[in-house]
Design a protein around this motif. Structure first.
Motif, PDB file in Angstrom:
ATOM      1  N   THR A  44      18.419   3.051  -0.572  1.00 38.68           N
ATOM      2  CA  THR A  44      17.754   2.245   0.453  1.00 38.68           C
ATOM      3  C   THR A  44      16.243   2.367   0.315  1.00 38.68           C
ATOM      4  N   LEU A  45      15.772   3.612   0.082  1.00 41.16           N
ATOM      5  CA  LEU A  45      14.321   3.816  -0.050  1.00 41.16           C
ATOM      6  C   LEU A  45      13.763   2.999  -1.208  1.00 41.16           C
ATOM      7  N   GLY A  47      14.837   0.210  -2.425  1.00 50.36           N
ATOM      8  CA  GLY A  47      14.745  -1.180  -1.996  1.00 50.36           C
ATOM      9  C   GLY A  47      13.588  -1.395  -1.040  1.00 50.36           C
ATOM     10  N   ILE A  48      13.488  -0.518  -0.030  1.00 53.08           N
ATOM     11  CA  ILE A  48      12.453  -0.712   0.998  1.00 53.08           C
ATOM     12  C   ILE A  48      11.060  -0.621   0.391  1.00 53.08           C
ATOM     13  N   PHE A  49      10.824   0.429  -0.399  1.00 54.48           N
ATOM     14  CA  PHE A  49       9.457   0.625  -0.916  1.00 54.48           C
ATOM     15  C   PHE A  49       9.020  -0.537  -1.796  1.00 54.48           C
ATOM     16  N   ALA A  51      10.225  -3.580  -1.782  1.00 57.62           N
ATOM     17  CA  ALA A  51      10.115  -4.811  -1.001  1.00 57.62           C
ATOM     18  C   ALA A  51       8.826  -4.813  -0.187  1.00 57.62           C
ATOM     19  N   VAL A  52       8.499  -3.661   0.438  1.00 55.40           N
ATOM     20  CA  VAL A  52       7.303  -3.610   1.275  1.00 55.40           C
ATOM     21  C   VAL A  52       6.050  -3.799   0.431  1.00 55.40           C
ATOM     22  N   PHE A 304      11.321  -5.448  -7.661  1.00 61.30           N
ATOM     23  CA  PHE A 304      12.273  -5.583  -6.558  1.00 61.30           C
ATOM     24  C   PHE A 304      13.345  -6.621  -6.897  1.00 61.30           C
TER      25      PHE A 304
END
Lengths: 329, 348
Positions: A44-45, A47-49, A51-52, A304
């Motif tokens: 998840t991290l 993906g999040i990092f 994407a952000v 990403f």
């Protein structure tokens, strides 16, 4: 006869029986469970990092980032930097190279898997299984070096032959007779790189073929190939598809080998033999050194998208493979 | 009465008489191929391989059809296709190993393992400098990545095999998905999550973080397979003796699977030892020895190869080949170690 009670010793007090785990077990289970979920957290991290960090690119470039073909970063006299970034050409190239890899690699892998499972004598089999595993552990930079210096001279010649006799098929035509560093050659190297994974998945699936069906086929007088065609292939075909998709995921994400061989051009090119192609992972490596500011963020955004592509392909592949393996039991 | 020694019969074994036709077929097709190449404009190794394969399978098919009837047609064609396909797959492996040794040995020299590139350039003649800095960097990377990913991988495997909690099927799925994360994405993630946001800058530590992400799924999946092989009798015996689950796992299950867990670690290391792409974002790339893994740029064997390859001069490429030879020797010995441990366990 009653159990002997030693003189002078009191009967021990009955222990309280409980189903509650001890403290040590509670701690153990808690620690192991939290580690178990760390994989989920990490994924998840990631993906999040990405994407952000890439969000700014998605918001300024919009959907154009996926469909655009140019990658221009220019500074005018006033020092204002204009960006025109799109990974469309790289997406097309990634799909093209991976398709070549699959078309070449999957039939070869299936034939190796069939050979190892049904044809090879036991002693040769163990040796060759080790060789396939060894192939999987070769560093990708080695595939790059070998592909560039050993395979490319040969494969360029093959490409010329294909062009000479089959250029009337649109995909084998080329705008100019330049055949080096083409998606075809990169696809060949990728094919060699995905063969171990496709082979091992196919082998696993073929080995799970229900023995009663195999023996039934032989009992009815089938030849070996007749048995394979009637029993093994129908049973294992979805597993092979899953293995091929795992290979596709690997091919999408392969970086160094493709970058070494492929000539990156920011223009969509469907001509397999022509020396111009694209690849998202290679784009990231190519532009990383000089990228600053928004361009770095765009590369993270490209990462990403690559992450999402491989994740989707891999999850589908694992789903198919595990379903096939279960159906054999 | 004396016992007679009875030799076991093997009626299915191939007799020399049966081998004559195949020998004839192969030598015949060999000569026909030579003739075709000599008297037609077709030339080269490719043409030889293609025609030899065509002629020999054709002759083989005709022979078996004449001998065994039409049923043998598909059988023989399929067998020759499968055999030919396998041959095509194994050729590149030997070509890769052969080329690496031949070109790598040419770049070996005295100071290769005793010097760094601090006082030499990649463009210098091959005798100068060495790859000690890269070797040290790779050892640091492997060590730190192991420290991170071996406990995490084995713990995750324990969760999947021992606890079998409600989420274990989901976690299994996630671990499989994680093993497909492209190495370049792992590098980008560490760059954006650690190098950009924390005081840790590009160093062996950051590189090892990226490699650990790639190593965890490998260690987890192999450990899981090994732990599943531990007979459940052992677990039940432990529990029946009144041990808690913690004691059972720590004193019975894990020691029983010890060799397999070491194999899992070695396979994980072999997986990451040659990774280049994540290091491009996280390692920095130094030319001199850096003994501090937590600070400043470091180097690694794959990175050394990568650098030699991208500079593109004959000298730098010769360095790249010798670097890859050292790397492949490392990977091969890890691989053999894992194999020997694995088979030892099976023999028990």
């Amino acid at each position: 006869m009653s159990s002997a009670v030693l003189p002078g010793s009191a009967t021990p007090k009955a222990r309280q029986i409980t189903t509650n785990p001890r403290t040590s077990d509670k701690v153990f289970r808690g620690v192991v469970t939290s580690f178990g979920f760390s994989a989920l957290v990490l994924l998840t991290l990631i993906g999040i990092f990405l994407a952000v960090r890439g969000f700014q690119t998605f918001s300024t470039e919009g959907f154009h980032f996926v469909t655009g073909f140019k990658w221009d970063v220019s500074t005018d006299e006033a020092g204002k930097i204009t960006y025109d970034m799109g990974i469309g050409a790289m997406l097309v190239g990634t799909v093209l190279v991976s398709t070549v890899a699959l078309i070449v690699g999957v039939p070869l892998s299936v034939s190796v898997a069939l050979f190892l499972t049904f044809y090879a004598p036991a002693r040769i089999k163990t040796l060759l299984v080790s060789v396939v595993d060894l192939m999987a552990s070769f560093p990708s930079v080695l595939f790059g070096l070998w592909g560039f210096f050993v395979l490319m001279p040969m494969a360029t010649y093959w490409a010329k032959l294909i062009y000479k006799y089959l250029h009337w098929i649109p995909i084998f035509s080329a705008p100019q007779p330049y055949f080096e560093r083409s998606p075809f050659i990169a696809g060949l190297v990728l094919a060699i790189m995905i063969i171990p994974i496709v082979t091992s998945v196919s082998r696993e699936v073929f080995a799970q073929t229900p023995l009663d069906r195999v023996q039934a086929a032989y009992a009815l007088g089938a030849t070996k190939w007749g048995m394979i065609r009637a029993v093994v292939l129908p049973f294992g075909s979805s597993g092979v598809v899953g293995g091929a998709m795992l290979g596709l995921g690997r091919a999408f994400g392969e970086t160094v080998a493709v970058y070494t061989i492929l000539n990156l051009v920011f223009r969509p090119n469907w001509h397999v033999l022509f020396g111009a192609g694209g690849n998202i992972a290679s784009l990231i490596i190519l532009k990383w050194g000089e990228a600053t500011g928004l361009e770095t963020k765009a590369l993270l955004a490209a990462g990403f998208i690559l992450f999402l592509m491989t994740l989707v392909v891999n999850m589908a592949a694992n789903f198919i493979v595990s379903r096939t393996l279960k159906s054999g039991k | 009465m004396s016992t007679t020694e009875v030799k076991p019969l093997r009626p299915w074994a191939i007799t020399p008489k049966q081998m004559i036709p195949s020998a004839l077929i192969f030598s015949g097709s060999f000569f026909i191929t030579l003739l075709v190449l000599a008297f037609t404009p077709l030339k080269g190794k490719l043409a030889f391989v293609v025609f030899f394969f065509l002629f020999s399978s054709l002759a083989n098919t005709i022979y078996s059809v004449r001998k065994r009837g039409r049923k043998a047609l598909g059988e023989t064609v399929a067998a020759s296709l499968i055999f030919g396909g396998s041959l095509i797959v194994f050729l590149p492996v030997f070509s890769i190993l052969f080329t690496t040794v031949r070109k790598g040995v040419a770049g070996l020299h005295l100071t290769l393992f005793s010097q760094s590139m601090a006082n030499a350039s990649f463009l210098d003649p091959v005798g100068k400098g060495g790859l000690l800095h890269a070797l040290i960097g790779t050892l640091y990377l492997i060590l730190i990545a192991m420290i991170i990913s071996v406990p995490m991988g084995i713990m995750t495997a324990l969760y999947l095999t021992e606890i079998k909690g409600p989420g274990s099927r989901f976690i299994q799925f996630i671990v499989q998905a994680m093993s497909g994360v492209p190495s370049v994405v792992a590098g980008l993630f560490i760059f954006s999550a650690i190098i950009l946001t924390t005081p840790i800058k590009a160093s062996a530590l950051a590189g090892a973080f990226a490699l650990a992400i790639l190593m965890i799924p490998t260690v987890t999946r192999t450990s899981q397979e090994v732990l599943l092989l531990v007979p459940s009798d052992l677990r039940e015996a432990g529990l029946a003796m009144g041990a808690t689950q913690w004691r059972t796992v720590a004193t019975i299950v894990v020691p029983a699977a010890r060799n397999g867990l070491i194999t899992a670690t070695i396979l994980g290391v072999a997986r990451i030892a040659g990774e280049t792409a994540p290091l491009i974002f996280t390692l920095g790339g130094a030319d001199k020895i850096n003994l501090n893994p937590f600070k400043d740029y470091n180097s690694a064997l794959p990175f050394y190869v990568w650098k030699g390859l991208s500079l593109g001069t004959p000298e730098s490429i010769a360095r790249a080949w010798s670097g890859i030879l050292v790397l492949i020797v490392l990977v091969l010995s890890l691989f053999i170690a894992a194999r020997t441990l694995g088979t030892q366990k099976m023999k028990k």
